[in-house]
Design an enzyme around this catalytic site. Structure first.
Site, PDB file in Angstrom:
ATOM      1  N   ASP A 113     -11.283 -12.225 -40.920  1.00  0.00           N
ATOM      2  CA  ASP A 113     -12.204 -13.302 -41.313  1.00  0.00           C
ATOM      3  C   ASP A 113     -13.619 -13.063 -40.793  1.00  0.00           C
ATOM      4  OD1 ASP A 113     -10.580 -15.221 -42.790  1.00  0.00           O
ATOM      5  OD2 ASP A 113      -9.469 -15.481 -40.923  1.00  0.00           O
TER       6      ASP A 113
ATOM      7  N   HIS B 227      -5.441  -9.772 -42.020  1.00  0.00           N
ATOM      8  CA  HIS B 227      -6.487 -10.605 -42.628  1.00  0.00           C
ATOM      9  C   HIS B 227      -7.641 -10.721 -41.626  1.00  0.00           C
ATOM     10  CE1 HIS B 227      -7.980 -13.611 -45.476  1.00  0.00           C
ATOM     11  NE2 HIS B 227      -8.330 -14.338 -44.420  1.00  0.00           N
TER      12      HIS B 227
ATOM     13  N   MET C 231     -16.938 -14.585 -45.438  1.00  0.00           N
ATOM     14  CA  MET C 231     -17.530 -15.927 -45.520  1.00  0.00           C
ATOM     15  C   MET C 231     -18.970 -15.767 -45.071  1.00  0.00           C
ATOM     16  SD  MET C 231     -14.211 -17.915 -44.011  1.00  0.00           S
ATOM     17  CE  MET C 231     -13.559 -16.380 -43.342  1.00  0.00           C
TER      18      MET C 231
ATOM     19  N   MET D  29     -17.338 -14.449 -40.578  1.00  0.00           N
ATOM     20  CA  MET D  29     -18.135 -15.680 -40.715  1.00  0.00           C
ATOM     21  C   MET D  29     -19.529 -15.453 -40.152  1.00  0.00           C
ATOM     22  SD  MET D  29     -15.317 -18.503 -39.603  1.00  0.00           S
ATOM     23  CE  MET D  29     -13.597 -18.362 -40.089  1.00  0.00           C
TER      24      MET D  29
ATOM     25  N   SER E 202      -3.946 -13.725 -39.868  1.00  0.00           N
ATOM     26  CA  SER E 202      -5.395 -13.754 -39.671  1.00  0.00           C
ATOM     27  C   SER E 202      -5.690 -13.532 -38.201  1.00  0.00           C
ATOM     28  CB  SER E 202      -5.967 -15.108 -40.102  1.00  0.00           C
ATOM     29  OG  SER E 202      -7.247 -15.266 -39.515  1.00  0.00           O
TER      30      SER E 202
ATOM     31  N   HIS F 192     -12.052 -10.869 -45.558  1.00  0.00           N
ATOM     32  CA  HIS F 192     -12.431 -12.122 -46.217  1.00  0.00           C
ATOM     33  C   HIS F 192     -13.848 -12.465 -45.764  1.00  0.00           C
ATOM     34  CE1 HIS F 192     -11.674 -16.798 -46.324  1.00  0.00           C
ATOM     35  NE2 HIS F 192     -12.616 -16.413 -47.160  1.00  0.00           N
TER      36      HIS F 192
ATOM     37  N   ASP G 136      -4.847 -19.148 -48.250  1.00  0.00           N
ATOM     38  CA  ASP G 136      -5.411 -19.036 -46.901  1.00  0.00           C
ATOM     39  C   ASP G 136      -5.727 -20.402 -46.313  1.00  0.00           C
ATOM     40  OD1 ASP G 136      -6.678 -18.191 -44.591  1.00  0.00           O
ATOM     41  OD2 ASP G 136      -8.410 -17.302 -45.613  1.00  0.00           O
TER      42      ASP G 136
ATOM     43  N   MET H 266      -8.380 -20.858 -51.104  1.00  0.00           N
ATOM     44  CA  MET H 266      -8.475 -21.516 -49.806  1.00  0.00           C
ATOM     45  C   MET H 266      -7.704 -22.829 -49.862  1.00  0.00           C
ATOM     46  SD  MET H 266     -10.226 -19.518 -47.909  1.00  0.00           S
ATOM     47  CE  MET H 266     -10.144 -20.571 -46.455  1.00  0.00           C
TER      48      MET H 266
HETATM   49  C1  DX5 Z   1     -10.481 -20.063 -42.431  1.00  0.00           C
HETATM   50  C2  DX5 Z   1      -9.980 -18.647 -42.466  1.00  0.00           C
HETATM   51  C3  DX5 Z   1      -8.507 -18.522 -42.377  1.00  0.00           C
HETATM   52  C4  DX5 Z   1      -7.912 -19.052 -41.110  1.00  0.00           C
HETATM   53  C5  DX5 Z   1      -6.448 -19.235 -41.259  1.00  0.00           C
HETATM   54  O1  DX5 Z   1     -11.814 -20.088 -42.783  1.00  0.00           O
HETATM   55  O2  DX5 Z   1     -10.371 -18.024 -43.669  1.00  0.00           O
HETATM   56  O3  DX5 Z   1      -8.111 -17.170 -42.578  1.00  0.00           O
HETATM   57  O4  DX5 Z   1      -8.140 -18.220 -40.027  1.00  0.00           O
HETATM   58  O5  DX5 Z   1      -5.986 -19.787 -40.084  1.00  0.00           O
HETATM   59  P1  DX5 Z   1      -4.813 -20.832 -40.068  1.00  0.00           P
HETATM   60  O6  DX5 Z   1      -3.596 -20.136 -40.597  1.00  0.00           O
HETATM   61  O7  DX5 Z   1      -4.701 -21.174 -38.630  1.00  0.00           O
HETATM   62  O8  DX5 Z   1      -5.200 -22.008 -40.925  1.00  0.00           O
HETATM   63 ZN    ZN Z   2      -9.479 -16.078 -44.292  1.00  0.00          ZN
END
Ligand code: DX5
Ligand code: ZN
Length: 231
Positions: free
Chosen positions: A38, A36, A71, A40, A11, A69, A182, A140
């Site tokens: 993320d 990956h 969010m 947000m 990620s 991903h 994840d 998750m």
């Molecule tokens: C959390 C993200 C993850 C996160 C994983 O909301 O979706 O992808 O970055 O990071 P680690 O491996 O540090 O938990």
């Molecule tokens: Zn993620």
């Protein structure tokens, strides 16, 4: 899937954002299977990260798939933007779409692989009528929003249950569905995670927190793959 062929999806939430092109190139060189990504929105989750322009900027730097991903809430307007920006997988949280079936179809119509992301407390029932529309199920193992959190152990029985659903679906003639996990994955728990049924493991802080002496990531990615095949 055999644990020796587990896919590692670092990620980039934990990468150095000032050097993202270099960071994703280093991941690919080190044997990462996916990037990956993320997203947000400071609405569905409290944090605010990166969007389609950043996806487009890193796209030419790697050949491996970009695993977006989402969010964010709502999801439909941003799906075509990510498809255009070079995303390969687009996954979203069912709570964030008023019309889950439509959003899944929209992702595939734009040429991407589609997936649903289930939070730790989200039941599996939302998968029931859309199995044929899924290329990935992402479980998750932390509450979404931040990197570096602790793995929630109830994810392990949940992984086993989803593995059974996927295998039964395939046995009945259905398509292949990847099972990704994840949050909080690291060298100490990856073996259990893979044994419970995951074939793809996201790792943010575990990868970016343990660079090689030259700043690469081969050491940690190899170790994660080795540990994953240890059981
Ligand atoms: C959390 C993200 C993850 C996160 C994983 O909301 O979706 O992808 O970055 O990071 P680690 O491996 O540090 O938990
Ligand atoms: Zn993620």
């Amino acid at each position: 899937m055999s644990s020796s062929s587990v896919r590692i999806a670092p990620s980039i939430l934990s990468a150095d954002f000032a050097r993202l092109g270099e960071e994703v190139r280093a991941l690919e060189k080190a044997g990462a299977d996916l990037v990956h990504f993320d997203v947000m929105d400071n609405h569905y989750v409290p944090n605010l990260t990166i969007g389609p322009m950043v996806c487009q900027a890193i796209r030419p730097h790697v050949q491996i798939p970009i695993d977006v991903h989402l969010m964010v809430e709502p999801v439909d307007a941003i799906i075509p933007m990510f498809a255009k920006a070079g995303a390969n997988f687009i996954t979203f949280h069912p709570e964030a779409s008023a019309h889950i079936d439509r959003s899944l179809s929209l992702i595939r119509e734009h040429g991407c692989k589609a997936g649903l992301v289930l939070n730790p407390a989200t039941p599996l029932s939302c998968l029931e009528y859309v199995m044929d529309k899924l290329d990935m199920i992402l479980l998750m193992s932390v509450n979404p929003g931040f990197g570096g959190q602790k793995f929630i152990p109830s994810t392990l029985p949940k992984l086993k249950a989803v593995r059974q659903l996927i295998d039964a679906h395939k046995q009945a003639g259905g398509q292949d569905i990847w099972l990704e996990v994840d949050g909080g994955a690291n060298l100490s728990n990856i073996a259990e995670i893979v044994q419970a049924g995951a074939d793809t493991v996201v790792a943010g802080s575990a990868v970016f927190g343990a660079p090689d002496a030259d700043g690469g990531y081969s050491g940690i990615i190899n170790q994660l793959k080795t540990k994953a095949s240890a059981l």
